[in-house]
Design a protein around this motif. Sequence first.
Motif: not given
Length: 124
Positions: A51-54, A86-87, A93-97, A119-124
Amino acid sequence: MNAERGAMIGSEKWIVACGVEDIEVGEVVSIEHEGRALAVYRVSEDIFYSTDDICSHGYAHLSQGFFEDCTIECPLHGGQFDIRTGKGLCEPITTDIQTYQVRIRNAHVEIALGALLPDHQFTG
């Protein structure tokens, strides 16, 4: 740890992230490639993810967080991500990686930078 230059295979650019033996089961390592920070996770003897590390919430290296099973916890605010998708799994968290394809070739872990998984958008 720095990644070596990659080779284009179709539209995918595969880079060598690390040797298989450089990362133990249950560990995560950070690599940098052309200014991009990436994390490589070893879940089991033959299962790796990247994944992205940031963190998407605040500037923190996920590779410095708590890693268990397929979840990484950001060391800054405790947000968690599923490294398979990445979810984002919880507040803040509001944005996935971004996640990346991984393969093992010649005893090396390789990451495809040109073949991004959705990409995934956080829906949770």
